[in-house]
Scaffold this motif. Sequence first.
Motif, short mmCIF file in Angstrom:
data_model
loop_
_atom_site.label_atom_id
_atom_site.label_comp_id
_atom_site.label_asym_id
_atom_site.label_seq_id
_atom_site.Cartn_x
_atom_site.Cartn_y
_atom_site.Cartn_z
N ASN A 65 1.18 -1.35 -0.48
CA ASN A 65 0.31 0.01 0.10
C ASN A 65 0.74 0.74 -0.09
N GLY A 66 0.43 2.43 0.27
CA GLY A 66 1.25 3.69 0.00
C GLY A 66 2.58 3.51 1.59
N HIS A 67 1.90 3.18 2.76
CA HIS A 67 3.02 3.02 3.11
C HIS A 67 4.26 1.88 2.88
N PHE A 92 -0.48 13.41 6.43
CA PHE A 92 0.60 12.34 5.31
C PHE A 92 1.73 12.85 5.24
N THR A 145 -4.43 14.60 2.25
CA THR A 145 -5.91 13.60 2.27
C THR A 145 -6.52 14.27 3.49
N ASP A 172 4.97 12.15 -1.92
CA ASP A 172 3.99 11.48 -2.16
C ASP A 172 3.00 12.00 -3.35
N VAL A 174 -0.07 9.98 -3.65
CA VAL A 174 -0.89 9.00 -3.33
C VAL A 174 -2.39 9.78 -3.69
N ALA A 175 -2.93 10.37 -3.15
CA ALA A 175 -4.12 10.96 -3.56
C ALA A 175 -4.24 11.78 -4.46
N GLN A 197 -4.95 2.33 -5.29
CA GLN A 197 -6.58 2.27 -4.86
C GLN A 197 -7.88 4.06 -4.41
N LYS A 198 -6.44 4.55 -5.44
CA LYS A 198 -7.13 6.24 -4.83
C LYS A 198 -7.63 6.71 -7.14
C1 PLP Z 1 -3.84 7.67 1.27
C2 PLP Z 1 -2.27 7.90 1.64
C3 PLP Z 1 -1.48 7.10 1.65
C4 PLP Z 1 -1.22 5.57 2.52
O1 PLP Z 1 -2.03 4.81 1.48
P1 PLP Z 1 -2.08 3.39 2.28
O2 PLP Z 1 -2.20 2.94 0.80
O3 PLP Z 1 -3.39 3.73 3.08
O4 PLP Z 1 -0.73 3.19 3.03
C5 PLP Z 1 -0.51 8.19 2.27
N1 PLP Z 1 -0.14 9.32 1.22
C6 PLP Z 1 -1.24 9.96 0.60
C7 PLP Z 1 -1.50 11.25 0.70
C8 PLP Z 1 -2.19 9.31 1.06
O5 PLP Z 1 -3.71 10.14 0.65
#
Ligand code: PLP
Length: 395
Positions: A65-67, A92, A145, A172, A174-175, A197-198
């Motif tokens: 996952n993101g972590h 984050f 996020t 980062d 992720v979002a 997953q986003k």
């Molecule tokens: C969701 C998120 C993460 C963490 O992702 P996980 O898949 O829950 O580990 C990290 N950084 C941002 C900006 C996020 O939105």
Amino acid sequence: MSVRAGREFLAIPGPTTVPDEVLRAMHRPAVDIYSGPLLALTDGLLRDVARVFNTKGRAYIYIANGHGAWEATLTNVLSKGDKILVLESGRFAIGWGDNARRMGVDVEVLKGDMRRAVRPAEVEARLKADKGGTIKAVLVAQVDTASGVVNDIAAIGQAMRAAGHDALLMVDAVASLGCMPFEMDRWGVDVAMSGSQKGMMTPPGLGFVVANDRARDVHKTAGLRTPYWDWTEREGDLHYQKYAGTPPEHLLFGLRQALDMLFEEGLDNVFRRHRLLAEAVRRAVGVWAEGQAIGFNIIEPSERSDAITAVLLNGGHDPEALRAYCNQKCGVILGHGIGDLSGRAIRIAHMGHVNAPMTLGTLSVIEVGLNALGIPHGKGGAQAAIDWLGEQVKA
Ligand SMILES: *Cc1c(COP(=O)(O)O)cnc(C)c1O
């Protein structure tokens, strides 16, 4: 009584709604991992992941996952005792930095707060003061996020160059990846990461990392490298090495489908759709705010992200009661406040596989909930969102 039967609307900031096409693409038998189509699939995915980040750099796909992707970035370019600068604008980047600290990295936080974006001038000033060049990397989230902020990564990259500092810029996304532009090479980003997953519309379980030549050069002497995350290992010729073991086949099938959908819509259109729907949400929240009990977490309008909106509930009104009503009575699942906003906010996600009915439906249900719970608000929020989309999306 409830009106929740029917399709549930998931409006949390990840995981997001997985398109039926993506689910169907995953519904197939496993295939050989040593030969055949899977090898070509990997090559195409690595190329296209880099394409979404807009980089000529190298892409890596992790089962994580993101972590996990965070850890991948840190281990590949840092050594124990290295100093990094974390740019605060929510939760984050702080979380990413906390992980670095636990790995023996010396972490300094450039103080920000939960209600605004990182100020590039402050980054420039801090880096200018680092005369000896002890800061090895700068960490920042494009969209946080928790707060709902969007940071101006281009301006932060510019500030680092203006300071004449050669720390790596690590972002980062992720979002934000798949929701708004990410111009890795043009902005001077050295390492970026995201998850499946986003905005990428795929189930949780894939972490993406991209690195340019400068980062891959630093990597050669990084002391925190470990076998699973190691870029050099994953650059090996054998397909097996690219995932440090068995590939996550079904997630890869899903990701292929999701990328095809993004490219078919056209990334510019994808970003425009996000911007329009995000603004529809902001129009609604802006009207509700007239009742004094509701407000934007991010104070400056231009700093509100197109992927997620954090909405404060003031005056003792309970956001959890509103979330429970929307979920249990109407089938809309909203995000809860996290970090400093825990128990004080709801979060409305507008990222990934979202469209007008989902956004307008979500806003309308929130308005039903505000009425039902007697939470003061300006009337006509959903109407303002409707008016906005009607103006912008021409016949
Ligand atoms: C969701 C998120 C993460 C963490 O992702 P996980 O898949 O829950 O580990 C990290 N950084 C941002 C900006 C996020 O939105």
